[in-house]
Enzyme design. Structure first.
Site, PDB file in Angstrom:
ATOM      1  N   ALA A 118       0.848  -1.191   0.000  1.00 13.53           N
ATOM      2  CA  ALA A 118       0.000   0.000   0.000  1.00 13.53           C
ATOM      3  C   ALA A 118       0.883   1.240   0.000  1.00 13.53           C
ATOM      4  CB  ALA A 118      -0.906   0.002   1.229  1.00 13.53           C
ATOM      5  N   GLY A 146      -0.663  -5.150   0.952  1.00  8.02           N
ATOM      6  CA  GLY A 146      -1.917  -5.079   0.206  1.00  8.02           C
ATOM      7  C   GLY A 146      -1.860  -5.786  -1.136  1.00  8.02           C
ATOM      8  N   GLU A 173      -2.543  -9.319  -0.343  1.00  9.95           N
ATOM      9  CA  GLU A 173      -3.951  -9.390   0.039  1.00  9.95           C
ATOM     10  C   GLU A 173      -4.854  -9.336  -1.186  1.00  9.95           C
ATOM     11  OE1 GLU A 173      -4.305  -7.541   4.458  1.00  9.95           O
ATOM     12  OE2 GLU A 173      -3.361  -6.232   2.967  1.00  9.95           O
ATOM     13  N   GLU A 223       3.541  -6.002   7.381  1.00 12.03           N
ATOM     14  CA  GLU A 223       2.929  -4.897   8.120  1.00 12.03           C
ATOM     15  C   GLU A 223       3.438  -4.728   9.551  1.00 12.03           C
ATOM     16  OE1 GLU A 223      -0.091  -5.813   4.859  1.00 12.03           O
ATOM     17  OE2 GLU A 223       1.344  -6.914   6.099  1.00 12.03           O
TER      18      GLU A 223
END
Length: 260
Positions: free
Chosen positions: A66, A112, A115, A135
């Site tokens: 991200a 992300g 994900e 993360e």
């Protein structure tokens, strides 16, 4: 529709969505998430699209994570809202699409990015792919479904280790753990995804949609997956695809599914 951060193309029943932010290693920002939502929605609603392939531009990254600069100063409330809106708009949205989604993971799929790949219905990876959820090294946890989908795919123990160490695994480890279905060279990655897509497209799109729904039901809290399967199975008997499929089988010919 034109986009700033993604590219879309259509050929032979396949819509390919390419995240196109190479200078940022295709990192997800809010604009890109919104554009991806719109592109997936448009493809899913297009009757001519039978399969969606999601990939990243270039040879370095699928999605390297991200865009941290967007949320580095968020409050508790803003952080919670970021995760909730992102999951609803893109990650859960993709996971529950009626059109099959194949993630072609070329290079880094981190945070992300992984994900998003896990939200797809299954994954193929290039042999240079690196996958991970880093993360916790930033003082946060995966917020776009990573703590839920990774254990479902690789098991609780492996997921705990990957998340807690913030480490990456390579394509061969991802294949061994079941995180990806196939590994190919960079040059062969999209052709492999398209080859699998062509096999899927021989079958009933109505039945495939029902199968996606039934499979997903088994991973939802408070939902009985077996009951969902029974319901979806029964519903198939009222479709034109069921009539065509069974008649083709009985008459020893290849079916031509109307998708209804």
């Amino acid at each position: 529709m034109s986009y700033n951060n993604i590219l879309t193309s259509f050929s032979n029943g396949i819509t390919t969505i390419t995240i196109n932010r190479p200078s940022k290693l295709n990192a997800l920002n809010s604009e890109t998430i919104q554009e991806l939502h719109e592109a997936f929605k448009e493809a899913d609603e297009n009757h001519d699209t039978k399969i969606i392939i999601i990939t990243g531009s270039g040879e370095k990254a699928f999605v390297a994570g991200a865009d941290i600069s967007e949320f580095a100063n968020f409050s508790v409330e803003e952080g919670g809202r970021l995760a909730a809106e992102g999951q609803a708009k893109l990650f859960d949205f993709v996971a529950n699409l009626s059109t099959p989604v194949i993630a072609a993971v070329n290079g880094f799929a981190l945070g992300g990015g992984l994900e998003l790949a896990m939200a797809a219905h299954f994954r193929v990876a290039s042999d240079n792919a690196k996958l991970g959820l880093p993360e916790v090294s930033l003082g946060v946890i995966p917020g776009y479904g990573g703590t839920q989908r990774l254990p479902q795919l690789v098991g609780k123990g492996r997921a705990m280790e990957m998340i807690m160490t913030a480490g990456m695994i390579d394509a061969s480890q991802a294949l061994q753990s079941g995180l990806v279905n196939h590994v190919a060279t960079q040059e062969e990655l999209i052709p492999l995804a398209e080859k699998i897509a062509s096999k899927i497209m021989r079958n009933s799109p109505v039945a495939i949609s029902a199968a996606i729904s039934a499979i997903n039901a088994g991973f939802e809290d408070g939902v009985n997956g077996f009951e969902s399967e029974i319901s979806q199975f029964g519903n198939c008997f009222g479709t034109e695809d069921f009539t065509e499929g069974t008649q083709a089988f009985l008459n020893k010919r290849k079916p031509v599914f109307p998708g209804k």
